[in-house]
Design an enzyme around this catalytic site. Sequence first.
Site, PDB file in Angstrom:
ATOM      1  N   GLY A  60      -7.099 -29.658  -6.538  1.00  0.00           N
ATOM      2  CA  GLY A  60      -6.523 -28.311  -6.433  1.00  0.00           C
ATOM      3  C   GLY A  60      -6.524 -27.734  -5.030  1.00  0.00           C
ATOM      4  N   SER A  61      -6.244 -28.572  -4.022  1.00  0.00           N
ATOM      5  CA  SER A  61      -6.334 -28.042  -2.661  1.00  0.00           C
ATOM      6  C   SER A  61      -5.220 -27.033  -2.346  1.00  0.00           C
ATOM      7  CB  SER A  61      -6.407 -29.162  -1.620  1.00  0.00           C
ATOM      8  OG  SER A  61      -5.218 -29.872  -1.598  1.00  0.00           O
ATOM      9  N   SER A  62      -4.053 -27.163  -2.980  1.00  0.00           N
ATOM     10  CA  SER A  62      -2.982 -26.181  -2.707  1.00  0.00           C
ATOM     11  C   SER A  62      -3.388 -24.794  -3.207  1.00  0.00           C
ATOM     12  CB  SER A  62      -1.675 -26.586  -3.392  1.00  0.00           C
ATOM     13  OG  SER A  62      -1.292 -27.856  -2.970  1.00  0.00           O
TER      14      SER A  62
ATOM     15  N   ASP B  58      -5.202 -22.850 -11.757  1.00  0.00           N
ATOM     16  CA  ASP B  58      -5.999 -23.339 -10.627  1.00  0.00           C
ATOM     17  C   ASP B  58      -6.336 -22.199  -9.651  1.00  0.00           C
ATOM     18  OD1 ASP B  58      -3.290 -23.219 -10.103  1.00  0.00           O
ATOM     19  OD2 ASP B  58      -3.133 -25.221  -9.236  1.00  0.00           O
TER      20      ASP B  58
END
Length: 289
Positions: A89-91, A134
Amino acid sequence: MITISTPGKLMLLGEHAVVYGYPCIVTTVDKYLTVKVRKISEEQDVILTPGVSDDKFVREAVVVFRNKFSIKQPIHLETKSELGNYGLGSSAAVTVAILKTLAKLFNVSLDKRELFNLSYEVVKKVQRLGSGFDLAVCIWGGTIYFDGKSKKVEKLTDEKLPIVVSFSGSKANTVEMVNKVKRLKDKNSKLVEDIFKSIASLVEKGKKAIFDKDWVTLGKLMTKNHLLLKKLRVSTDKLDRLVSAVCKAGAFGAKLSGAGGGDCIIALVSSEKKKQVELTIEKAGGEII
Ligand code: MEV
């Protein structure tokens, strides 16, 4: 200089169905994405995004913030990520972290809901689809129940869950997988709606299992969720192999986590079985993260 870190995420139950308004349960991981921001006297922004695979979210978050609060002051912004390229979930984490750091830098007060709405605006502009689960877990933290329709959040726990995570070795493309499910739904809406309803029922049971710390039940629900995701055709042979290997090695249960088509599996495991499960993952070609 303002520095803020936001955590990565893992979907415990409910992916894909949540895109169509059903609920899901998602948890944060103890790996973080950090954003540092300061004001500069140069005429243009300096934006450095190491560790972020798609800098569109970074740039859009800055644009959305500037437009919303009419801020022109140039900034120096830098990211640092512990999340890797595993689908943690880096975005979402970078979007939330940027909006939070900018709000602090320019003394704008944003409560959790306002931060969610602004972050969701960024994600919709960049990606057009996505439930926002997220973003919610980055903002509320811990383990949450997220309603895909109302976007309401209910905190379930802040305690650590006994999870082992393994990367399957290949990257997932969320947009592609969401579109794949849409195509299946267009072709066979009854089948897909029934799968979504079954997933939603697992989510409700999962909520109770988390409140009760009933890992045996939660594990079984996760494995059932995996089988439903398989029916949605978003699993891969490797993900299936890893799930069945860890279940044989004594995990309470396991499933793919996220969009499918690659990325990670998560297994719920007692401390006594953890070593055995980790060895099994390595033998089956998974990478423990
Ligand atoms: C991807 O991690 C989870 C999906 O449900 C997409 C979304 O909810 O935005 C497939």
